[in-house]
Design a protein around this motif. Structure first.
Motif, PDB file in Angstrom:
ATOM      1  N   TYR A 104       0.924  -1.707  -0.115  1.00 52.39           N
ATOM      2  CA  TYR A 104       0.321   0.339  -0.007  1.00 52.39           C
ATOM      3  C   TYR A 104       0.996   1.211  -0.340  1.00 52.39           C
ATOM      4  CZ  TYR A 104      -0.626   0.468   5.010  1.00 52.39           C
ATOM      5  OH  TYR A 104      -0.015   0.838   7.131  1.00 52.39           O
ATOM      6  N   PHE A 125      -2.610  -1.192  15.116  1.00 52.65           N
ATOM      7  CA  PHE A 125      -1.584  -0.802  13.604  1.00 52.65           C
ATOM      8  C   PHE A 125      -0.477  -0.458  13.859  1.00 52.65           C
ATOM      9  CE2 PHE A 125      -6.388   1.808  12.307  1.00 52.65           C
ATOM     10  CZ  PHE A 125      -7.274   0.031  12.572  1.00 52.65           C
ATOM     11  N   GLN A 184      -3.800   8.508   5.027  1.00 49.59           N
ATOM     12  CA  GLN A 184      -3.855   8.544   7.023  1.00 49.59           C
ATOM     13  C   GLN A 184      -2.888   9.629   7.270  1.00 49.59           C
ATOM     14  OE1 GLN A 184      -4.194   4.865   8.698  1.00 49.59           O
ATOM     15  NE2 GLN A 184      -5.884   4.782   8.529  1.00 49.59           N
ATOM     16  N   SER A 224      -8.821   2.001   2.171  1.00 55.80           N
ATOM     17  CA  SER A 224      -7.701   2.568   2.152  1.00 55.80           C
ATOM     18  C   SER A 224      -7.582   3.268   4.034  1.00 55.80           C
ATOM     19  CB  SER A 224      -7.768   3.639   1.119  1.00 55.80           C
ATOM     20  OG  SER A 224      -8.865   4.572   0.725  1.00 55.80           O
ATOM     21  N   GLY A 244      -9.848   6.056   9.919  1.00 55.70           N
ATOM     22  CA  GLY A 244      -8.007   6.681  10.615  1.00 55.70           C
ATOM     23  C   GLY A 244      -8.102   7.752  10.381  1.00 55.70           C
TER      24      GLY A 244
HETATM   25  P1  ADP Z   1     -12.105   3.100   4.440  1.00 51.09           P
HETATM   26  O1  ADP Z   1     -13.331   3.427   5.481  1.00 51.09           O
HETATM   27  O2  ADP Z   1     -11.183   3.788   3.391  1.00 51.09           O
HETATM   28  O3  ADP Z   1     -13.126   2.276   3.766  1.00 51.09           O
HETATM   29  P2  ADP Z   1     -11.238   1.548   6.861  1.00 51.09           P
HETATM   30  O4  ADP Z   1     -11.239   3.162   7.595  1.00 51.09           O
HETATM   31  O5  ADP Z   1     -12.984   1.665   6.884  1.00 51.09           O
HETATM   32  O6  ADP Z   1     -11.582   1.889   5.022  1.00 51.09           O
HETATM   33  O7  ADP Z   1     -10.428   0.536   7.139  1.00 51.09           O
HETATM   34  C1  ADP Z   1     -10.040  -0.477   6.335  1.00 51.09           C
HETATM   35  C2  ADP Z   1      -9.847  -1.797   7.344  1.00 51.09           C
HETATM   36  O8  ADP Z   1      -8.330  -1.432   7.496  1.00 51.09           O
HETATM   37  C3  ADP Z   1     -10.610  -1.653   8.371  1.00 51.09           C
HETATM   38  O9  ADP Z   1     -10.138  -2.930   9.376  1.00 51.09           O
HETATM   39  C4  ADP Z   1      -9.289  -0.960  10.001  1.00 51.09           C
HETATM   40  O10 ADP Z   1      -9.168  -1.491  10.768  1.00 51.09           O
HETATM   41  C5  ADP Z   1      -7.849  -1.526   9.167  1.00 51.09           C
HETATM   42  N1  ADP Z   1      -7.504  -0.332   9.316  1.00 51.09           N
HETATM   43  C6  ADP Z   1      -7.101   1.041   8.541  1.00 51.09           C
HETATM   44  N2  ADP Z   1      -6.101   2.231   8.915  1.00 51.09           N
HETATM   45  C7  ADP Z   1      -4.896   1.039   9.089  1.00 51.09           C
HETATM   46  C8  ADP Z   1      -3.867   1.429   9.697  1.00 51.09           C
HETATM   47  N3  ADP Z   1      -3.081   1.926   9.598  1.00 51.09           N
HETATM   48  N4  ADP Z   1      -2.931  -0.584  10.282  1.00 51.09           N
HETATM   49  C9  ADP Z   1      -3.778  -1.587  10.136  1.00 51.09           C
HETATM   50  N5  ADP Z   1      -5.452  -1.612   9.631  1.00 51.09           N
HETATM   51  C10 ADP Z   1      -6.035  -0.489   9.231  1.00 51.09           C
END
Ligand code: ADP
Ligand code: MG
Length: 252
Positions: free
Chosen positions: A8, A45, A52, A73, A77
């Motif tokens: 990523y 994380f 982010q 993506s 967060g």
């Molecule tokens: P989006 O809103 O862009 O669809 P999400 O915020 O729901 O994405 O994140 C997708 C998945 O990835 C979730 O399960 C989240 O907990 C996980 N995730 C998000 N950021 C991180 C990170 N920095 N490290 C590990 N996992 C993450």
């Protein structure tokens, strides 16, 4: 789901606008609050996703944001971390003097996050609960198709961060259960889906027809998978001097 952790970092990110803040490469304090750093570790994380890396410093520096990024993506967060960091260090907001008497029955959230469906609102709420662990910030979630009395009871216990679907939020605003006068952060998540579902009048009423501070006196963050004309129009109306972020390939 959806994040490919092997590559990523290769996802291209374009940021445009006036004085774009430099992206971060790690979760660090500052800009993130120490308590949030602990909760990020508890969530395992280890490093920020591309969206982010950019959105955290942009929001931390007080800028408005229009971000186009695909599902999975890490957008949640991207807005939660900087908003919570600021909230943790600022503490609860003072209520306007003329509202003290109604404090017990009205919620005054400082952050409002709009999402299109009950499922998506609940997902954001669950993340908010995880990352507000051991903090003073109490998240609440409200959506349609569920008993409003239980939601009112939760709101009466205080609500600093509100996740809501537009219709139910309007209903609670009309009932005098929520004031938007203290809103510092307004987030429109999955904005394109909200417009596809016909929520534009509801959203405009929340943003312009109630007691929300105007653009420039609040911080507004919009997230969308696509960037069609109606989203561009909403961005022009709701955002002030914003930074445009495009992550990966974006449809229109
Ligand atoms: P989006 O809103 O862009 O669809 P999400 O915020 O729901 O994405 O994140 C997708 C998945 O990835 C979730 O399960 C989240 O907990 C996980 N995730 C998000 N950021 C991180 C990170 N920095 N490290 C590990 N996992 C993450
Ligand atoms: Mg999301």
């Amino acid at each position: 789901s959806g994040i490919n952790f092997d590559n990523y970092d290769d996802i291209p990110v374009e940021a445009s606008g006036k004085d774009v803040p430099e992206a971060i490469t790690e979760f660090t304090s500052p800009p993130l609050a120490d308590l949030l750093m602990e909760n990020i570790k508890l969530a395992h994380f280890t490093k920020p996703t591309p969206v982010q890396k950019y959105s955290i410093p942009i929001v931390e520096q007080g800028r408005d944001l229009m971000a186009c990024a695909q599902t999975g993506s890490g957008k949640t967060g991207g807005f939660l971390f900087p908003v919570l960091s600021e909230s943790f260090s600022t503490g609860p907001a003072d209520l306007p003097e003329n509202t003290q008497s109604s404090y017990m029955r009205k919620a005054y959230p400082t952050a409002v996050i709009l999402a299109p469906t009950r499922e998506l609102a609940t997902q954001i709420f669950d993340e908010a609960k995880k990352f507000t662990y051991r903090s003073w910030v109490k998240p609440c979630v409200v959506y349609g198709g569920a008993d409003i009395r239980n939601q009112i009871r939760e709101l009466e216990r205080g609500c600093a961060l509100l996740v809501a679907t537009p219709g139910r939020l309007n209903d609670l605003l009309e009932r005098g259960r929520i004031s938007l006068a203290n809103v510092k952060y307004l987030v429109l998540d999955e904005a394109d889906r909200m417009l596809d579902m016909g929520f534009e009048p509801q959203i405009r009423h929340i943003v312009d027809g109630c007691d929300m501070p105007p653009a420039g006196e609040r911080q507004t963050l919009m997230f969308s998978a696509t960037f069609p004309d109606d989203i561009q129009h909403l961005a022009r109306d709701f955002l002030s001097d914003y930074i445009f972020l495009s992550v990966g390939r974006v449809g229109s």
